[in-house]
Enzyme design. Sequence first.
Site, mmCIF file in Angstrom:
data_model
loop_
_atom_site.group_PDB
_atom_site.id
_atom_site.type_symbol
_atom_site.label_atom_id
_atom_site.label_comp_id
_atom_site.label_asym_id
_atom_site.label_seq_id
_atom_site.Cartn_x
_atom_site.Cartn_y
_atom_site.Cartn_z
ATOM 1 N N ASP A 171 -35.881 -12.298 -4.072
ATOM 2 C CA ASP A 171 -34.718 -12.598 -4.906
ATOM 3 C C ASP A 171 -33.483 -12.390 -4.027
ATOM 4 O O ASP A 171 -33.061 -11.268 -3.784
ATOM 5 C CB ASP A 171 -34.705 -11.658 -6.118
ATOM 6 N N LYS A 175 -25.245 -17.032 -7.484
ATOM 7 C CA LYS A 175 -24.006 -16.368 -7.062
ATOM 8 C C LYS A 175 -23.198 -17.178 -6.026
ATOM 9 O O LYS A 175 -22.580 -18.161 -6.372
ATOM 10 C CB LYS A 175 -24.329 -14.962 -6.571
ATOM 11 N N PHE A 223 -33.147 -5.480 -9.841
ATOM 12 C CA PHE A 223 -32.462 -6.246 -10.875
ATOM 13 C C PHE A 223 -32.716 -7.725 -10.630
ATOM 14 O O PHE A 223 -32.413 -8.246 -9.559
ATOM 15 C CB PHE A 223 -30.956 -5.966 -10.880
HETATM 16 N N1 PLP Z 1 -31.019 -11.260 -9.161
HETATM 17 C C1 PLP Z 1 -30.163 -10.432 -8.546
HETATM 18 C C2 PLP Z 1 -30.580 -9.760 -7.272
HETATM 19 C C3 PLP Z 1 -28.891 -10.189 -9.074
HETATM 20 O O1 PLP Z 1 -28.050 -9.363 -8.469
HETATM 21 C C4 PLP Z 1 -28.542 -10.848 -10.287
HETATM 22 C C5 PLP Z 1 -27.223 -10.600 -10.909
HETATM 23 O O2 PLP Z 1 -26.559 -9.639 -10.663
HETATM 24 C C6 PLP Z 1 -29.459 -11.689 -10.889
HETATM 25 C C7 PLP Z 1 -30.687 -11.878 -10.306
HETATM 26 C C8 PLP Z 1 -29.123 -12.415 -12.168
HETATM 27 O O3 PLP Z 1 -28.265 -13.460 -11.894
HETATM 28 P P1 PLP Z 1 -27.466 -14.180 -13.090
HETATM 29 O O4 PLP Z 1 -26.531 -13.190 -13.650
HETATM 30 O O5 PLP Z 1 -26.784 -15.346 -12.415
HETATM 31 O O6 PLP Z 1 -28.498 -14.627 -14.074
#
Ligand code: PLP
Length: 412
Positions: free
Chosen positions: A242, A271, A157
Amino acid sequence: MTTTSDVKYTMNTETGQIASIIDAEKVRADDEYVMHTYGRLPVTFVRGSGVYVWDSDGKQYLDFLAGIAVNGVGHCHPRVVRAIQEQAETLIHTSNLYYTAPMTRLARKLSEISDFEKTFFCNSGAEANEAALKIARKHGKTKSESKFKIVTAKQSFHGRTLGSLTATGQPKYQSSFAPLLPGFDYVAYNDVEALKAAVSEDTCAVMLEPVLGESGVYPAHREFLEAARALCDAHGALLIFDEVQTGVGRTGKWWAYEHYGVVPDVMTLAKSLGSGLPIGACLARGAAATTLVPGDHGSTYGGNPLATAAALAVLETIEEEHLLANAHAMGAYFVHRLNEEPIKSKLSDVRALGLMVGVQLVQSDARRVQTEALARGLIINAIGDSTLRFLPPLIITKEHVDQAITILSEVL
Ligand code: PLP
């Protein structure tokens, strides 16, 4: 419909759908004016402090989700609140046409506590990943017109914007929005052979979460990340981690890559970085740190003084309160308690890295468990039918873990 022990909620035990008696009016108003993109639980939170939040009826909840891994130093940490207040009274925004001190301070601090030289600031995880994808594409283009392929993992994700959604290896989120970006390949997570087969001279980047978060907390195998590093080096591609969910202490170290001894070229954060103030960051080292030049990328609010002052306070709090060690210790204690009866026999798997914890339920009733835990004052996250995810603030103590275990024992 059946009623849980708390009269505030009613739940359809077959679908797991719940409705609130007390908050029905608020739910109706929200549905009328807010786009219906979330399946919300019918509770309205009005206040938070430390590991607790309170709803509009004054009921207290122990927060073992922390705004989905966001409130790392807890709700309304006094140091973060003070930093926001002082910065709000001083300077909130000027745009990136000028220099501002909090952004510089935060970028320097991030370099000091990581392996990266430079940071691009934005406002969310998806946006941080867009920056990483653009660095990757430009990096590839400088070598060859055909070097634009990006390899990511199935079940990953990376966000909801079109680029980060294309990187997200989950057709259920993608299918309504096709055609997506060209040039992406997906490999099974932790499958070294699949990764080897997917990476070639046309690959400009491999992008991975060190722990699959949204899919239910699956830590990477060391060999998988090591293979990704070796393949990127062999083919002149960038390795992107990520760490939007795993970063900023969540796993008991500043960055999850430290558990593996595999340093990526680019790392994305969001986050917990702002512990509630929206901020995203894309960090890079080596050639990747200078790939983007003026005009290549930008974000009006990115790195604004308010968000960066808050993030700096978050990082200083983590250091001063020894929260990396606490996340490590409390993660281990939580896992130990989950592996004791009466909970143990209800679980078929417990996965964790620090305070990123996922469990597999023997019965497919994750939504019921989430709902009934909420009714008993514990916030947790159900993923699909049989997975629970716990992402508590890094400040939790053994007493909080014991409190959560008591509620989970009742519910399970
Ligand atoms: N990358 C990861 C690993 C995530 O868990 C998330 C959100 O859950 C995102 C990217 C996306 O982040 P945002 O919701 O701040 O765009």
